[in-house]
Design a protein around this motif. Structure first.
Motif, PDB file in Angstrom:
ATOM      1  N   LYS A 221      38.837  77.174 183.919  1.00  0.00           N
ATOM      2  CA  LYS A 221      38.184  77.480 182.928  1.00  0.00           C
ATOM      3  C   LYS A 221      38.053  75.676 182.120  1.00  0.00           C
ATOM      4  CE  LYS A 221      40.020  79.505 179.316  1.00  0.00           C
ATOM      5  NZ  LYS A 221      41.151  79.609 180.129  1.00  0.00           N
ATOM      6  N   ASN A 222      38.723  75.226 182.348  1.00  0.00           N
ATOM      7  CA  ASN A 222      38.329  73.950 181.109  1.00  0.00           C
ATOM      8  C   ASN A 222      38.121  72.727 181.843  1.00  0.00           C
ATOM      9  OD1 ASN A 222      40.300  75.266 178.889  1.00  0.00           O
ATOM     10  ND2 ASN A 222      41.670  74.339 179.382  1.00  0.00           N
TER      11      ASN A 222
ATOM     12  N   HIS B 274      43.747  70.919 178.457  1.00  0.00           N
ATOM     13  CA  HIS B 274      44.484  71.170 178.605  1.00  0.00           C
ATOM     14  C   HIS B 274      44.312  71.854 180.101  1.00  0.00           C
ATOM     15  CE1 HIS B 274      47.592  74.615 176.884  1.00  0.00           C
ATOM     16  NE2 HIS B 274      48.319  73.935 177.835  1.00  0.00           N
ATOM     17  N   ASN B 275      45.275  71.532 180.793  1.00  0.00           N
ATOM     18  CA  ASN B 275      45.490  72.412 182.379  1.00  0.00           C
ATOM     19  C   ASN B 275      47.007  71.511 183.282  1.00  0.00           C
ATOM     20  OD1 ASN B 275      45.385  70.031 184.871  1.00  0.00           O
ATOM     21  ND2 ASN B 275      44.379  69.076 182.867  1.00  0.00           N
ATOM     22  N   TYR B 276      47.278  72.347 184.198  1.00  0.00           N
ATOM     23  CA  TYR B 276      48.270  72.841 184.747  1.00  0.00           C
ATOM     24  C   TYR B 276      48.865  71.408 186.003  1.00  0.00           C
ATOM     25  CZ  TYR B 276      50.057  77.380 182.751  1.00  0.00           C
ATOM     26  OH  TYR B 276      50.108  78.046 181.495  1.00  0.00           O
TER      27      TYR B 276
ATOM     28  N   THR C  43      53.765  70.702 176.199  1.00  0.00           N
ATOM     29  CA  THR C  43      52.243  69.910 176.368  1.00  0.00           C
ATOM     30  C   THR C  43      51.891  70.893 177.191  1.00  0.00           C
ATOM     31  OG1 THR C  43      52.981  68.691 178.374  1.00  0.00           O
ATOM     32  CG2 THR C  43      52.273  67.884 176.514  1.00  0.00           C
ATOM     33  N   ILE C  44      52.649  71.626 178.336  1.00  0.00           N
ATOM     34  CA  ILE C  44      51.994  72.885 178.663  1.00  0.00           C
ATOM     35  C   ILE C  44      51.724  73.923 178.449  1.00  0.00           C
ATOM     36  CG2 ILE C  44      52.442  74.765 180.591  1.00  0.00           C
ATOM     37  CD1 ILE C  44      53.353  71.892 181.391  1.00  0.00           C
ATOM     38  N   SER C  45      52.412  74.413 177.049  1.00  0.00           N
ATOM     39  CA  SER C  45      52.308  75.612 176.246  1.00  0.00           C
ATOM     40  C   SER C  45      52.071  75.637 175.625  1.00  0.00           C
ATOM     41  CB  SER C  45      54.576  75.603 175.933  1.00  0.00           C
ATOM     42  OG  SER C  45      55.056  75.372 175.712  1.00  0.00           O
ATOM     43  N   ASN C  46      51.647  74.562 174.283  1.00  0.00           N
ATOM     44  CA  ASN C  46      50.744  73.902 173.217  1.00  0.00           C
ATOM     45  C   ASN C  46      49.438  72.816 173.684  1.00  0.00           C
ATOM     46  OD1 ASN C  46      50.494  72.438 170.271  1.00  0.00           O
ATOM     47  ND2 ASN C  46      51.063  75.286 170.185  1.00  0.00           N
ATOM     48  N   GLU C  47      48.308  73.384 173.525  1.00  0.00           N
ATOM     49  CA  GLU C  47      47.434  72.723 173.598  1.00  0.00           C
ATOM     50  C   GLU C  47      47.196  72.229 172.463  1.00  0.00           C
ATOM     51  OE1 GLU C  47      42.852  72.986 174.273  1.00  0.00           O
ATOM     52  OE2 GLU C  47      43.404  74.935 173.747  1.00  0.00           O
ATOM     53  N   ASP C  48      47.544  71.458 171.106  1.00  0.00           N
ATOM     54  CA  ASP C  48      48.295  70.526 169.872  1.00  0.00           C
ATOM     55  C   ASP C  48      48.480  69.311 170.355  1.00  0.00           C
ATOM     56  OD1 ASP C  48      45.707  72.216 168.527  1.00  0.00           O
ATOM     57  OD2 ASP C  48      47.494  73.105 167.616  1.00  0.00           O
ATOM     58  N   ASN C  49      50.302  70.658 171.171  1.00  0.00           N
ATOM     59  CA  ASN C  49      50.844  69.117 171.555  1.00  0.00           C
ATOM     60  C   ASN C  49      50.329  68.696 173.299  1.00  0.00           C
ATOM     61  OD1 ASN C  49      53.234  68.093 173.089  1.00  0.00           O
ATOM     62  ND2 ASN C  49      54.314  69.569 171.372  1.00  0.00           N
TER      63      ASN C  49
ATOM     64  N   TYR D  87      56.790  65.618 168.822  1.00  0.00           N
ATOM     65  CA  TYR D  87      55.944  66.593 168.142  1.00  0.00           C
ATOM     66  C   TYR D  87      56.887  68.658 168.219  1.00  0.00           C
ATOM     67  CZ  TYR D  87      51.814  68.280 167.261  1.00  0.00           C
ATOM     68  OH  TYR D  87      49.690  68.387 166.249  1.00  0.00           O
ATOM     69  N   PHE D  88      57.010  69.069 169.469  1.00  0.00           N
ATOM     70  CA  PHE D  88      57.466  70.290 169.580  1.00  0.00           C
ATOM     71  C   PHE D  88      58.292  70.180 168.527  1.00  0.00           C
ATOM     72  CE2 PHE D  88      60.692  72.779 170.918  1.00  0.00           C
ATOM     73  CZ  PHE D  88      60.192  74.272 170.559  1.00  0.00           C
TER      74      PHE D  88
END
Length: 217
Positions: A75-76, A138-140, A149-155, A207-208
């Motif tokens: 959807k993104n 955000h996508n895979y 990055t995959i687990s957190n959109e801000d990251n 960042y994480f």
């Protein structure tokens, strides 16, 4: 979900295939397919195998158009679909440029050295990708893939802002390195590639740690 293909996006790959088929009778039987670190030819393929490159590009074009339909975050893609299309066009031009380098080498036309041509293409591609990185949502499948990055959109957002600037600078430096002697140019390009690959991954981890850390730390 019905899959709609953008056939206009496939125009360049099919023109590329048609051009290679037209050139095929005029090409030598053996085409340079691989260069070593000193940009000396160390691998050849038949001119029929050369057709695999435009076919690969067509396959990549079809894959790019399937991504929104197979990505769990599909959807993104509506938020950055133009960037996906532009990325494919840039990749197409890079691959076509690589084909041209091989054809020039096969014809022993060396008024422009293959290493200079490739490094220029490499630099332009990475400058372009660096420019669009901050706009990729955000996508895979596309972008800088780390567990954080995959687990957190801000990251994801912050890493791609950082990585975009770094990739743009890395591409620009790759072009500047053309003025260096061949041996130094190769070393500088390898270091450049390592830095722009690893630094965003390290940034993502830092960042994480800064924003979440480990539960048991």
């Amino acid at each position: 979900m019905k899959i709609k293909f953008n056939w206009r996006l496939m125009l360049l790959p099919f023109i590329n295939l048609a051009a290679i088929l037209c050139l095929l009778p005029f090409l030598p039987e053996q085409i340079p397919m691989h260069f070593n670190y000193q940009w000396e030819i160390d691998g050849y393929g038949s001119k029929l195998s050369f057709i695999l490159m435009p076919l690969l590009l067509i396959g990549l074009g079809l894959l790019f158009q399937l991504l929104p339909h197979i990505d769990p975050l599909g959807k993104n893609y509506a938020r950055f679909q133009k960037r996906v299309d532009h990325s494919f066009i840039a990749l197409s031009l890079f691959m076509i440029g690589t084909e041209l380098i091989m054809i020039l080498a096969a014809a022993s036309i060396d008024f422009i050295k293959p290493d200079i041509l490739f490094q220029g293409l490499f630099g332009l591609l990475f400058m372009f990708l660096g420019n669009i990185f901050p706009k990729i949502k955000h996508n895979y499948f596309m972008g800088i893939k780390t567990p954080w990055t995959i687990s957190n959109e801000d990251n994801w957002t912050m890493t791609h802002r950082f990585g975009g600037k770094l990739w743009f600078l890395g591409g620009f430096l790759a072009i500047l390195f053309i003025v260096l002697p061949k041996e130094l140019r190769t070393i500088a390009l390898v270091i450049d590639l390592i830095v722009i690959t690893l630094a965003p991954m390290i940034y993502s981890y830092i960042y994480f740690r800064k924003t979440r850390g480990y539960e048991n730390a």
